[in-house]
Design a protein around this motif. Sequence first.
Motif, PDB file in Angstrom:
ATOM      1  N   ALA A   1       0.517  19.381  -3.747  1.00 19.89           N
ATOM      2  CA  ALA A   1      -0.113  17.912  -3.560  1.00 19.89           C
ATOM      3  C   ALA A   1       0.139  17.185  -4.838  1.00 19.89           C
ATOM      4  O   ALA A   1       0.041  15.846  -4.853  1.00 19.89           O
ATOM      5  N   PRO A   2      -1.627  17.427  -5.057  1.00 17.96           N
ATOM      6  CA  PRO A   2      -1.728  15.632  -5.919  1.00 17.96           C
ATOM      7  C   PRO A   2      -0.939  15.641  -7.185  1.00 17.96           C
ATOM      8  O   PRO A   2      -0.434  14.190  -6.739  1.00 17.96           O
ATOM      9  N   ARG A   3      -0.683  16.381  -7.554  1.00 16.30           N
ATOM     10  CA  ARG A   3       0.586  16.313  -8.845  1.00 16.30           C
ATOM     11  C   ARG A   3       2.220  15.405  -8.299  1.00 16.30           C
ATOM     12  O   ARG A   3       2.394  14.426  -8.919  1.00 16.30           O
ATOM     13  N   LEU A   4       2.677  15.410  -7.101  1.00 17.76           N
ATOM     14  CA  LEU A   4       3.680  15.302  -6.534  1.00 17.76           C
ATOM     15  C   LEU A   4       3.396  13.929  -6.246  1.00 17.76           C
ATOM     16  O   LEU A   4       3.688  13.347  -6.634  1.00 17.76           O
ATOM     17  N   PHE A   5       2.176  13.810  -5.329  1.00 20.63           N
ATOM     18  CA  PHE A   5       1.647  12.505  -5.323  1.00 20.63           C
ATOM     19  C   PHE A   5       1.344  11.413  -6.362  1.00 20.63           C
ATOM     20  O   PHE A   5       2.345  10.516  -6.282  1.00 20.63           O
ATOM     21  N   GLU A   6       1.537  12.038  -7.841  1.00 20.34           N
ATOM     22  CA  GLU A   6       0.717  10.941  -9.063  1.00 20.34           C
ATOM     23  C   GLU A   6       2.340  10.793  -9.069  1.00 20.34           C
ATOM     24  O   GLU A   6       3.163   9.545  -9.848  1.00 20.34           O
ATOM     25  N   LEU A   7       4.164  11.871  -8.721  1.00 21.72           N
ATOM     26  CA  LEU A   7       4.143  11.576 -10.067  1.00 21.72           C
ATOM     27  C   LEU A   7       5.166  10.613  -8.636  1.00 21.72           C
ATOM     28  O   LEU A   7       6.128   9.587  -9.098  1.00 21.72           O
ATOM     29  N   LEU A   8       5.003  10.659  -7.091  1.00 19.95           N
ATOM     30  CA  LEU A   8       5.777   9.208  -6.503  1.00 19.95           C
ATOM     31  C   LEU A   8       5.851   7.453  -6.464  1.00 19.95           C
ATOM     32  O   LEU A   8       5.826   6.680  -6.605  1.00 19.95           O
ATOM     33  N   VAL A   9       4.116   8.143  -6.848  1.00 29.83           N
ATOM     34  CA  VAL A   9       3.250   6.472  -6.984  1.00 29.83           C
ATOM     35  C   VAL A   9       3.834   6.417  -8.698  1.00 29.83           C
ATOM     36  O   VAL A   9       3.771   5.042  -8.479  1.00 29.83           O
ATOM     37  N   ASP A  10       3.581   6.729  -9.722  1.00 27.82           N
ATOM     38  CA  ASP A  10       4.438   6.359 -10.992  1.00 27.82           C
ATOM     39  C   ASP A  10       5.386   6.515 -11.811  1.00 27.82           C
ATOM     40  O   ASP A  10       6.278   5.757 -11.933  1.00 27.82           O
ATOM     41  N   SER A  11       6.230   7.556 -10.421  1.00 28.66           N
ATOM     42  CA  SER A  11       7.700   7.790 -11.583  1.00 28.66           C
ATOM     43  C   SER A  11       8.418   5.893 -10.950  1.00 28.66           C
ATOM     44  O   SER A  11       8.562   5.636  -9.617  1.00 28.66           O
ATOM     45  N   GLY A  12       9.560   5.252 -11.813  1.00 28.26           N
ATOM     46  CA  GLY A  12      10.101   4.729 -11.353  1.00 28.26           C
ATOM     47  C   GLY A  12      11.050   5.393 -10.963  1.00 28.26           C
ATOM     48  O   GLY A  12      12.463   4.818 -10.755  1.00 28.26           O
ATOM     49  N   ASN A  13      12.050   6.918 -10.330  1.00 25.45           N
ATOM     50  CA  ASN A  13      13.383   7.099 -10.230  1.00 25.45           C
ATOM     51  C   ASN A  13      13.503   7.043  -8.857  1.00 25.45           C
ATOM     52  O   ASN A  13      12.349   7.951  -7.764  1.00 25.45           O
ATOM     53  N   ASN A  14      14.568   6.391  -8.124  1.00 18.77           N
ATOM     54  CA  ASN A  14      14.347   6.123  -6.997  1.00 18.77           C
ATOM     55  C   ASN A  14      15.463   7.600  -6.169  1.00 18.77           C
ATOM     56  O   ASN A  14      14.343   7.932  -5.290  1.00 18.77           O
ATOM     57  N   TRP A  15      15.539   8.206  -6.867  1.00 19.32           N
ATOM     58  CA  TRP A  15      16.210  10.051  -5.982  1.00 19.32           C
ATOM     59  C   TRP A  15      15.087  10.487  -6.122  1.00 19.32           C
ATOM     60  O   TRP A  15      14.726  12.082  -5.609  1.00 19.32           O
ATOM     61  N   MET A  16      14.015  10.355  -7.476  1.00 23.91           N
ATOM     62  CA  MET A  16      12.691  11.153  -7.463  1.00 23.91           C
ATOM     63  C   MET A  16      11.963  10.771  -6.545  1.00 23.91           C
ATOM     64  O   MET A  16      11.665  12.131  -5.622  1.00 23.91           O
ATOM     65  N   ALA A  17      11.920   9.571  -5.702  1.00 27.29           N
ATOM     66  CA  ALA A  17      10.889   9.819  -4.809  1.00 27.29           C
ATOM     67  C   ALA A  17      11.864   9.112  -3.484  1.00 27.29           C
ATOM     68  O   ALA A  17      11.228  10.404  -2.474  1.00 27.29           O
ATOM     69  N   ILE A  18      13.287   9.458  -3.607  1.00 24.45           N
ATOM     70  CA  ILE A  18      13.766  10.411  -2.467  1.00 24.45           C
ATOM     71  C   ILE A  18      13.607  11.748  -2.120  1.00 24.45           C
ATOM     72  O   ILE A  18      12.958  12.166  -0.698  1.00 24.45           O
ATOM     73  N   LYS A  19      13.272  12.606  -3.052  1.00 20.65           N
ATOM     74  CA  LYS A  19      13.328  13.922  -3.140  1.00 20.65           C
ATOM     75  C   LYS A  19      12.029  14.368  -3.116  1.00 20.65           C
ATOM     76  O   LYS A  19      11.490  15.147  -1.445  1.00 20.65           O
ATOM     77  N   LEU A  20      11.411  13.719  -3.555  1.00 17.95           N
ATOM     78  CA  LEU A  20       9.408  13.531  -3.025  1.00 17.95           C
ATOM     79  C   LEU A  20       9.227  13.295  -1.764  1.00 17.95           C
ATOM     80  O   LEU A  20       8.235  14.350  -0.923  1.00 17.95           O
ATOM     81  N   ILE A  21      10.185  12.654  -0.884  1.00 16.35           N
ATOM     82  CA  ILE A  21       9.624  11.957   0.379  1.00 16.35           C
ATOM     83  C   ILE A  21       9.842  13.168   1.426  1.00 16.35           C
ATOM     84  O   ILE A  21       8.950  13.821   2.203  1.00 16.35           O
ATOM     85  N   LYS A  22      11.613  14.069   0.555  1.00 23.64           N
ATOM     86  CA  LYS A  22      11.447  14.985   1.819  1.00 23.64           C
ATOM     87  C   LYS A  22      10.662  15.844   1.776  1.00 23.64           C
ATOM     88  O   LYS A  22      10.384  16.741   3.059  1.00 23.64           O
ATOM     89  N   LEU A  23       9.570  15.856   0.536  1.00 26.59           N
ATOM     90  CA  LEU A  23       8.919  17.559   0.111  1.00 26.59           C
ATOM     91  C   LEU A  23       7.546  17.061   0.993  1.00 26.59           C
ATOM     92  O   LEU A  23       7.253  17.944   1.654  1.00 26.59           O
ATOM     93  N   PHE A  24       7.586  15.931   1.333  1.00 23.91           N
ATOM     94  CA  PHE A  24       6.189  15.393   1.822  1.00 23.91           C
ATOM     95  C   PHE A  24       6.422  16.045   2.826  1.00 23.91           C
ATOM     96  O   PHE A  24       5.120  15.782   4.187  1.00 23.91           O
ATOM     97  N   ALA A  25       7.163  14.933   4.186  1.00 28.42           N
ATOM     98  CA  ALA A  25       7.084  15.556   5.074  1.00 28.42           C
ATOM     99  C   ALA A  25       7.537  16.621   5.998  1.00 28.42           C
ATOM    100  O   ALA A  25       7.695  17.174   6.877  1.00 28.42           O
ATOM    101  N   THR A  26       7.682  17.630   4.633  1.00 30.20           N
ATOM    102  CA  THR A  26       7.673  19.043   5.551  1.00 30.20           C
ATOM    103  C   THR A  26       6.229  19.299   5.002  1.00 30.20           C
ATOM    104  O   THR A  26       5.410  20.417   5.867  1.00 30.20           O
ATOM    105  N   LEU A  27       5.041  19.139   4.381  1.00 32.62           N
ATOM    106  CA  LEU A  27       3.503  19.325   3.802  1.00 32.62           C
ATOM    107  C   LEU A  27       3.478  19.239   4.536  1.00 32.62           C
ATOM    108  O   LEU A  27       1.828  19.154   4.846  1.00 32.62           O
ATOM    109  N   THR A  28       3.306  16.672   5.039  1.00 34.66           N
ATOM    110  CA  THR A  28       1.779  16.514   6.444  1.00 34.66           C
ATOM    111  C   THR A  28       1.669  17.912   7.433  1.00 34.66           C
ATOM    112  O   THR A  28       0.597  17.337   7.548  1.00 34.66           O
TER     113      THR A  28
END
Length: 1037
Positions: free
Chosen positions: A212-239
Amino acid sequence: MFEKSLYDLIRGLRNHKGTEKEYIQNCLKECRSEIRNQDMDVKATALLKLIYLEMVGHDMSWASFHVLEVMSSPKYHQKRVGYLGAVQSFRPDTEVLMLATNLLKKDLSATLATTMSLPIAALPHIITPSLALSVLADLLPRLSHSHPAIRKKTIVTLYRLALVYPETLRAAWPKIKERLMDKNEDPSVTAAIVNVVVELGWRRPNDFLPLAPRLFELLVDSGNNWMAIKLIKLFATLTPLEPRLVRKLLPPLTDLIRTTPAMSLLYECINGIIQGGILGDGEDFSAREEIASLCVSKLRGMISINSDPNLKYVALLAFNRIVVTHPFLVAQQEDVILECIDSEDISIRIKALDLVQGMVSSDNLVSIVSRLMRQLKASSASSDQQNGLQRPDLETDSSDEASIGPTGKSKSQEHAPPLPEDYTVDVIGRILYMCSQGNYASLSDFDWYIDVLTQLIRITPVPRAVDSDSELSAPVPKYLATDISERIGNEIRNMAVKVKAMRPAAVQAAELIITRLFRLSSESASSHLVVSGALKPTAWVAGEYAFQLSSPDDTLGNLLHLLPRIENPEILATCLQTITKLFSFIAGDDRAQWTAERKSNMSLLMARVIHVLEPLAFHPYLEVQERGVEFTELLKLTAEAASGQAPSTDDLQQDPPLLLTQAIPSLFNGWELNSVALGAQKNVPMPEGLDLDEPIHSNLSALLAQADSLMLPAQDEDEFEAYYNQKAPVTSIASNEPAIKRLVEAPEEVSGSYQQAGEESYLDADIVARRKAERAERNRDDPFYILESSRSGGTSTPIHNILQKENGPGLDIDSIPIMKLDLETVSTGLGDQGTLASSRQQPPSFPRSKPRQRAMVAADETLGGSGPSTPRGYDSENNSDSFAKARVKKLKQSLLQVDSSHLGHLSLDTSGQASDELTYDPEKQQRDEAEMAQAMKEVQRLRLEMQRANERIQVAQGVPAEGVIVKKKAKSKKAKVDGEGGGEPSGGLAITKMKKKKAVEGDGSSGVAVGEPVKARKKKAKRIVQLDEGTRAVESL
């Protein structure tokens, strides 16, 4: 030699229009000969043409070996064609696939990145468990390749291998995790890893929670919208596993929702917040309300600003999920959501209906139902115009129609196309559910609801009969299997039973429905059948509460006219009961004098009823037959009694027959019927002595066969038809209207108004006139109510005279729009333009709700243990059952059409050794299954041998087939045996006869001692048993 290239093949195919088949067959013959050529260029060209023809639809599986030859070419442009042919034609069951294993391993170890990428890209299409086991060792080192494209393709290929060989993940996960944690890794490789992690995360989210820490870092720093969409879907299962992630995720998600211009990322942020439970859980109530308001405002913009139907659909999907936790926020967007109900896309309409059904309350119920009613009425009118039909409006007065004024219909509503029948039925069902949910908790005006039910009966589609001979295998749609008009009639019956204050209005509505059905059947042909299901409940209401009918005689006459045209036996049985009840009410007045006129009227009425009921005595439906016989015979006795009773004279007072005044009315006078819960009847105890399996008649099958062979006699001309029903033709309603309205080409001028249309936009003219008259009568003594000009008294004022002279008599003051003027808002807006502009962007507030009508709704009667009285909720995606089914369906789906459910049982924990249970080896599994099958055969063979040996022993020693009683002593010692085989006994059992004698122990392989028992000594130190030779022979076996 000049061979055709791929371009020549395509050009020739376009030039041979009309003769494509012959041209393709010739090309296939050429390819068959060219692909056998030793020249690799010719072979590669022929294979390329076969690949194109295979895409068109022609089989090329016969060229599998030639594909393998081209794959082994050292030249890259030829090798690429070979791998393309393998991807296009190879299947897991291709025979030459095992020959390609060494070639794939060789190309995976190539030095050139272009050559190495060919097998990596082809493996996902041709992979099998054995092939995955062979190439896994050569594929794993490619994760450390210097070229990022190779690493990216390898990661995606490893996931495809894991679907058929799960042990791939256990071996590859450490290197994949290392690539993910590397901050200097190429973004394309990181995006590929995130895709794989998302696909695995929703199956086993616990394994990926440490990331989760590395994935959160990618969500904040990455400028790729498609990667952000995938990360949001993953965090929806982790919360749900880590609630502390909610507080950490709220700031970046909120920032993305406010700033991102990409609609896809905006929707995925909102969807991730909903799926992650951020709106429904958490300690910070203000933060949850803020993010919920932000999501709702953005979804409103997706519906109102964008014209893309896809965005509207996904926005409605999100609204359907938010309405579960925040129905008030969604209800504020009522104006935008109701606009989607009139969308041209039927899927958007259905989702809008689901949303409207979830956000309904007592404040917005009338506006929502009114909007749906206007849509249904406009569609019904256009459908009638196309079919050349004209719906008769009952009790319509021309003066009332003229006083109604403009209807407020828009041009789009007037020319709206007819809606599909199943959609119309669905909308009517949702209206009934919204109004009746919670035992009518959201309903504030019951009079309005009864008028809506009356209007729904008029616009409901006529149920179509299903042909049993055609389409036997096709399932019958829901709207064909059930008649929606019967559900509407059931609601009228519920109003009459549950709400006593509304019982007169419900009875009047039932009477109007019966009259309308009578008029429709009178205008149609004599063979036209009455198929409306609303007749059953409305006829019951008219018979149960006959004392509240405005004209019981007319209602009885209408039912007698409809009875021969009813085909449904259940409706027919109910109408039979209602006719008898109405006759009992009309003829059962014991206070009226028995005059000659009354005697004549009763005799004629009974004769007519008997004439209608007599043919039903031979009806094949037993319930109808029984009631028809009972009521017919009862009325015949009553007619004889009435004919024998002399009428009253001036000198002698005569009482009416007791059969009319007491006997028949006593059949229906008793306890008042109340509504019963759905599950209450199941808890009624079974009476003693009742055997439901006992046949009703000893020869019931013969009686039923005879009843099936009977045919109903043809209905002759009724002798009372001319007297009661054939009346003088009624003057057309249109003849009383002004001439200007009868002009076809004269367009109707509709005055536009920003105000919401009134009841006249979705109710017929006679219903609106009746409601207006009732409202005027109710407010007649109210000093603050302004009566109409025709009913108000007094002289005209000067202002009134000026208005009449300037505007003419056609001025309708009620149609003048009234604007709400708020001086404080205006004064504030003059000083602060920004506040005024922001106030315009806010959604309109709801008008103040009408005071709730005081009416007591009776609850359903229940017995102990019965279920709730409220009906089950309407099927929608908010339903928990349908959501669970959709969830299960989602688990089974896969874009690659490969069952990946076994990945959920694979643990990625590499701290300890993997257990044998989680190791998946297909070859070992096949060997284990073969060994288990062989062992089961051996056990079965030994069991049969032992059984046969036991049977031979019993037959030889005379032991009965049923066996003997075997008892086991508490303390026993081993017995000594003389002769051969003096070993230890194997059975250890004592055998006795039925007499009370002490048992002795025996020795035998079968555990049974045979022979004469020997009396034992008093001292039981040792026991000697003499066995015969037969037994010893058995022991030696």
